[in-house]
Design a protein around this motif. Structure first.
Motif, short mmCIF file in Angstrom:
data_model
loop_
_atom_site.label_atom_id
_atom_site.label_comp_id
_atom_site.label_asym_id
_atom_site.label_seq_id
_atom_site.Cartn_x
_atom_site.Cartn_y
_atom_site.Cartn_z
N ASP A 202 0.84 -1.20 0.00
CA ASP A 202 0.00 0.00 0.00
C ASP A 202 0.87 1.25 0.00
O ASP A 202 2.10 1.17 -0.15
N GLN A 203 0.25 2.40 0.22
CA GLN A 203 1.00 3.64 0.17
C GLN A 203 2.01 3.78 1.30
O GLN A 203 2.95 4.57 1.21
N GLY A 221 0.02 2.25 -11.68
CA GLY A 221 0.04 2.88 -10.38
C GLY A 221 0.22 1.93 -9.21
O GLY A 221 0.44 2.38 -8.07
N THR A 222 0.14 0.62 -9.43
CA THR A 222 0.31 -0.34 -8.34
C THR A 222 1.77 -0.36 -7.88
O THR A 222 2.69 -0.45 -8.71
N VAL A 223 1.97 -0.28 -6.58
CA VAL A 223 3.33 -0.31 -6.03
C VAL A 223 3.64 -1.75 -5.62
O VAL A 223 2.84 -2.39 -4.92
N ARG A 225 6.80 -4.65 -4.30
CA ARG A 225 8.09 -4.84 -3.64
C ARG A 225 8.82 -6.01 -4.30
O ARG A 225 8.23 -7.07 -4.51
N GLU A 246 9.44 3.74 -12.46
CA GLU A 246 9.49 4.69 -11.36
C GLU A 246 9.78 3.94 -10.06
O GLU A 246 9.03 3.05 -9.67
N VAL A 248 10.09 3.79 -6.01
CA VAL A 248 9.42 4.41 -4.87
C VAL A 248 10.33 4.29 -3.65
O VAL A 248 10.81 3.20 -3.32
N TYR A 258 11.25 -0.85 -4.26
CA TYR A 258 9.83 -0.78 -4.59
C TYR A 258 9.67 -0.11 -5.95
O TYR A 258 10.38 0.86 -6.27
N ARG A 260 6.71 1.39 -8.96
CA ARG A 260 5.34 1.74 -9.31
C ARG A 260 5.10 1.24 -10.73
O ARG A 260 5.78 1.68 -11.66
#
Length: 332
Positions: A202-203, A221-223, A225, A246, A248, A258, A260
């Motif tokens: 999550d964020q 947009g899903t992050v 790991r 990208e 994170v 992480y 995105r």
């Protein structure tokens, strides 16, 4: 006249006797005799060799330590911890592992005084001393230290390897009491670099429980790991091609990475792999799903050719360092 002739004859007769007597008083001549070997030896600085010989050893004292703790020629061979971290920026666990690998037992024990995770390292230091001394007392202390070591999760790769090696050596000593081991370096690497899983977060970078595979909407947009063991992620590859992704959060060495995920752009899934300072094995797959069919809480990971860890490291856990597969002396 007759008397003079008689005296002359007598003198001639006595002459040989006189000469013989005088010759006895002169020093003996060295002509025709063998040289004086003792005198010659004195002048040359050497002593004459005696007729009898003394047995001389054919081999010198063997090199290496001696004493009750020294391994014999037929001593059982045991494996020590394998190649581990070598970089100057290794975190604490990597620095401790290097001390253990180099048999700096006392330095390791001093470095963990007061640390929360001291137990596993103290066990390694105790086994290290026992291997060096061969003392039964040291082996007993090593056995006690191993017994006091808590269970180490697989995600703590270096600590897990130290615990397993220490327990194995104590068990081998129990099977061979009183025997001094011949120690050889462990084979392979302590923690081979590999990508073994993908987890949706999550964020707050906390794992999101849910579906049986890592997935997200086609809009992106899903992050996610990257689960596994790596040091410094360089490129991220989508389906074998370098992707402009990208990242994170921070990208520190030995830190968790992480990503995105970008929009699907017509793809239903993408296979992800990474590069490091050395080759990294394994690929993982992310699936794109329509918003109407996607779960509201996507989560779990899926791997390709590898088994995901039973308990993936949390977002607050920093992976331990890994060895450079190409060289045991080069920094990652």
């Amino acid at each position: 006249m007759k008397c003079h002739s008689r005296s002359h004859i007598i003198g001639l007769a006595l002459l040989p006797v006189l000469v013989l007597g005088l010759s006895a008083c002169l020093p003996p001549s060295s002509d025709g005799l063998s040289p004086d070997t003792s005198a010659s030896s004195s002048r040359s600085g050497t002593m004459p060799q005696p007729a009898s010989t003394v047995a001389v050893p054919t081999a010198g004292q063997p090199a290496g330590p001696a004493g009750p703790g020294a391994p014999q020629a037929e001593a059982p061979v045991v494996r020590w911890v394998p190649i581990g971290p070598v970089g100057p920026n290794d975190p604490t666990s990597g620095q401790r592992y290097l001390l253990l690998q180099q048999f700096q037992c006392d330095a390791l024990a001093q470095s963990v005084e007061g640390a929360e995770d001291a137990a596993v390292w103290l066990a390694g230091a105790a086994v290290c001393r026992a291997l060096q001394s061969g003392s039964e007392q040291d082996w007993q202390q090593a056995s006690n230290a191993v017994a006091a070591t808590p269970r180490i999760p697989q995600t703590q790769c270096l600590e897990s390897r130290v615990a397993a090696t220490s327990a194995s050596l104590v068990a081998q000593h129990r099977s061979n009491p009183g025997v001094a081991f011949k120690v050889e370096p462990g084979q392979g690497e302590a923690c081979p670099r590999q990508l073994v899983g993908l987890t949706v977060v999550d964020q707050d970078l906390k794992p999101v429980p849910g579906t049986s595979r890592a997935s997200g909407p086609r809009t992106g947009g899903t992050v996610v790991r990257l689960d596994g063991y790596y040091v410094r992620v360089g490129d991220v590859l989508f389906d074998g091609a370098v992707a402009d992704v990208e990242f994170v959060g921070d990208r520190d060495d030995y830190g968790i990475v992480y990503l995105r995920m970008p929009p699907a752009n017509g793809r239903d899934s993408v296979r992800i792999s990474i590069t490091d300072t050395v080759d990294v094995a394994g690929t993982v797959t992310f699936f794109y799903e329509d918003s109407s069919t996607s779960s509201s809480s996507p989560g779990a990971s899926e791997t390709a050719g590898t088994v995901p860890p039973t308990s993936p490291p949390g977002s607050t856990t920093t992976p331990a360092p890994t060895p450079n597969a190409a060289s045991s002396t080069a920094a990652p």
